[in-house]
Design an enzyme around this catalytic site. Structure first.
Site, PDB file in Angstrom:
ATOM      1  N   GLU A 161      54.456  37.242  42.264  1.00 31.53           N
ATOM      2  CA  GLU A 161      54.004  36.224  41.296  1.00 31.53           C
ATOM      3  C   GLU A 161      55.004  35.081  41.155  1.00 31.53           C
ATOM      4  O   GLU A 161      56.173  35.288  40.828  1.00 31.53           O
ATOM      5  CB  GLU A 161      53.738  36.867  39.928  1.00 31.53           C
ATOM      6  CG  GLU A 161      53.128  35.867  38.950  1.00 31.53           C
ATOM      7  CD  GLU A 161      52.464  36.492  37.737  1.00 31.53           C
ATOM      8  OE1 GLU A 161      52.510  37.734  37.590  1.00 31.53           O
ATOM      9  OE2 GLU A 161      51.906  35.728  36.935  1.00 31.53           O
ATOM     10  N   LYS A 177      46.421  37.061  37.242  1.00 29.44           N
ATOM     11  CA  LYS A 177      45.713  37.913  36.288  1.00 29.44           C
ATOM     12  C   LYS A 177      44.484  38.373  37.013  1.00 29.44           C
ATOM     13  O   LYS A 177      43.725  37.561  37.548  1.00 29.44           O
ATOM     14  CB  LYS A 177      45.363  37.099  35.054  1.00 29.44           C
ATOM     15  CG  LYS A 177      45.393  37.593  33.699  1.00 29.44           C
ATOM     16  CD  LYS A 177      46.307  38.510  33.050  1.00 29.44           C
ATOM     17  CE  LYS A 177      47.733  38.726  33.409  1.00 29.44           C
ATOM     18  NZ  LYS A 177      48.322  39.799  32.654  1.00 29.44           N
TER      19      LYS A 177
HETATM   20  C1  ISJ Z   1      52.784  43.044  34.107  1.00 24.73           C
HETATM   21  C2  ISJ Z   1      52.332  43.217  35.316  1.00 24.73           C
HETATM   22  O1  ISJ Z   1      51.310  42.514  35.828  1.00 24.73           O
HETATM   23  C3  ISJ Z   1      50.785  41.383  35.201  1.00 24.73           C
HETATM   24  C4  ISJ Z   1      49.382  41.656  34.913  1.00 24.73           C
HETATM   25  C5  ISJ Z   1      48.425  41.461  35.868  1.00 24.73           C
HETATM   26  C6  ISJ Z   1      46.989  41.839  35.606  1.00 24.73           C
HETATM   27  O2  ISJ Z   1      46.665  42.217  34.465  1.00 24.73           O
HETATM   28  O3  ISJ Z   1      46.159  41.794  36.518  1.00 24.73           O
HETATM   29  C7  ISJ Z   1      48.765  40.866  37.073  1.00 24.73           C
HETATM   30  C8  ISJ Z   1      50.008  40.381  37.295  1.00 24.73           C
HETATM   31  C9  ISJ Z   1      51.016  40.312  36.220  1.00 24.73           C
HETATM   32  O4  ISJ Z   1      51.085  39.071  35.641  1.00 24.73           O
HETATM   33  C10 ISJ Z   1      52.926  44.189  36.267  1.00 24.73           C
HETATM   34  O5  ISJ Z   1      52.531  44.200  37.418  1.00 24.73           O
HETATM   35  O6  ISJ Z   1      53.803  44.922  35.862  1.00 24.73           O
END
Ligand code: ISJ
Length: 341
Positions: A161, A177
């Protein structure tokens, strides 16, 4: 002291080992005196106490670490075998699911719209940490992988990310997300798109605070990228700014995708919902090339440890239509490339 970066940071393939001149630690963003033209920096999630003027759990690790880099040399990794033994979790599965329901009730009463709920997984490591990094990377190559060992603790990151990248006056962010094992599922998921849009809007707002008026654009929305164990959905926000990195971090940190909406309230709620300290997890780290250019990843898919004990963290964005069982599955999917029983 050791710093190994996956090639993407330098727009090249392979791995690079940095020759570090020195490491400086700072207690706050304001106390940073200088950022050397070529350096690698790590910013703890705990800096939310300053950027949002909030009191959250005390952290044990230095809030800011800046390693001055002399030069890079190409590395041909020869990782040894490593094994992880799961020792415990900050929240057990039932507690994590209860956290999802609690967030849904906070959404119902209008306190928040989305919260990124995370968990900590504690391991014993058989083997050496740098080999663990290479093995993790092999399981899942990512754009922002790195290994940092300061002598007293180490950080292993398998993040995909992008928090902030600045080239000249152009600033971009690629909030993620939406996570799934299945492409079709993600392509058709209204829930994941709603989650993503909310965070993309927050990022537009955050970047808007330091960007030239009228310069914010969203050139990509709901783009899906395939990684070895999962698919991730991101959008891209860009703007023009002549502000310094520290100024930009002050206005955008902690990243929207690892907090939720609205940001200040969610950080406050996260502190009560999660028994663990996030330390560097959900903070950011990256390469500072010169006065204007830098790349900072968000420290997700990241482990922090010392000697043969380490913790890996994972989390999920919880919204109104989140189902506790599905969120738990998503959480475990995010651990898979790092550890599988
Ligand atoms: C917090 C995390 O992930 C977050 C949450 C995500 C989601 O809900 O799909 C994707 C990437 C991140 O911004 C993690 O991977 O630990």
């Amino acid at each position: 002291m050791q710093l190994v970066l996956s090639g993407n940071w330098l727009v090249k393939k392979g791995f690079y080992e940095a020759e570090i001149e020195d490491i400086k630690l700072y207690n706050s963003l304001d106390s940073i005196k200088e950022i050397p033209p070529l350096s690698f920096a790590v910013f703890s999630y705990h800096l939310a106490t300053h950027t949002l003027e909030l009191n959250i759990k005390e952290s044990e690790l230095p809030p800011v670490l800046i390693a001055k880099i002399k030069k890079f040399k190409k590395l041909a990794p020869k990782p040894k075998k490593t094994k992880l033994i799961l020792k415990g979790k900050s929240l057990n599965d039932d507690e994590f699911k209860a956290g999802v329901l609690k967030i849904r009730s906070l959404i119902e009463d209008g306190t928040v719209y989305q919260i990124n709920l995370t968990n900590r997984f504690d391991f014993e490591l058989c083997g050496d940490p740098v080999s663990l990094f290479f093995n993790f990377y092999k399981n899942q190559p990512v754009p922002y992988g790195f290994f940092l060992d300061t002598g007293s603790f180490f950080v292993i990151s398998g993040s995909m990310e992008l928090f902030l990248e600045k080239t000249g006056n152009k600033l971009i962010s690629k909030p993620i997300k939406g996570t799934s094992k299945y492409l079709k599922f993600l392509q058709n998921s209204e829930k994941d798109k709603a989650e993503n849009l909310m965070i993309t809007d927050m990022m537009r707002n955050d970047i808007g605070r330091i960007a030239h008026i009228g310069s914010i654009k969203v050139p990509e929305l709901f783009k899906i990228t395939k990684y070895r164990t999962l698919y991730q959905m991101h959008s891209t926000v860009e703007g023009q700014t002549d502000k310094s990195m520290i100024e930009i971090i002050k206005q955008t940190f902690p990243p929207a995708s690892v907090t939720g909406a609205p940001k200040r309230k969610t950080v406050e709620m996260i502190d009560t919902l999660e028994p663990h300290n996030r330390e560097y997890y959900c903070g950011c780290a990256g390469l500072i090339k010169n006065e204007t250019d830098f790349t900072l990843s968000i420290l997700i898919r990241t482990a922090i440890g010392s000697k043969n004990a380490l913790s890996y963290y994972a989390g999920c964005g919880i919204v109104w239509d989140s189902d506790p069982e599905s969120e738990l599955n998503e959480l475990h999917l995010k651990v898979k490339a790092f550890y599988e029983k």
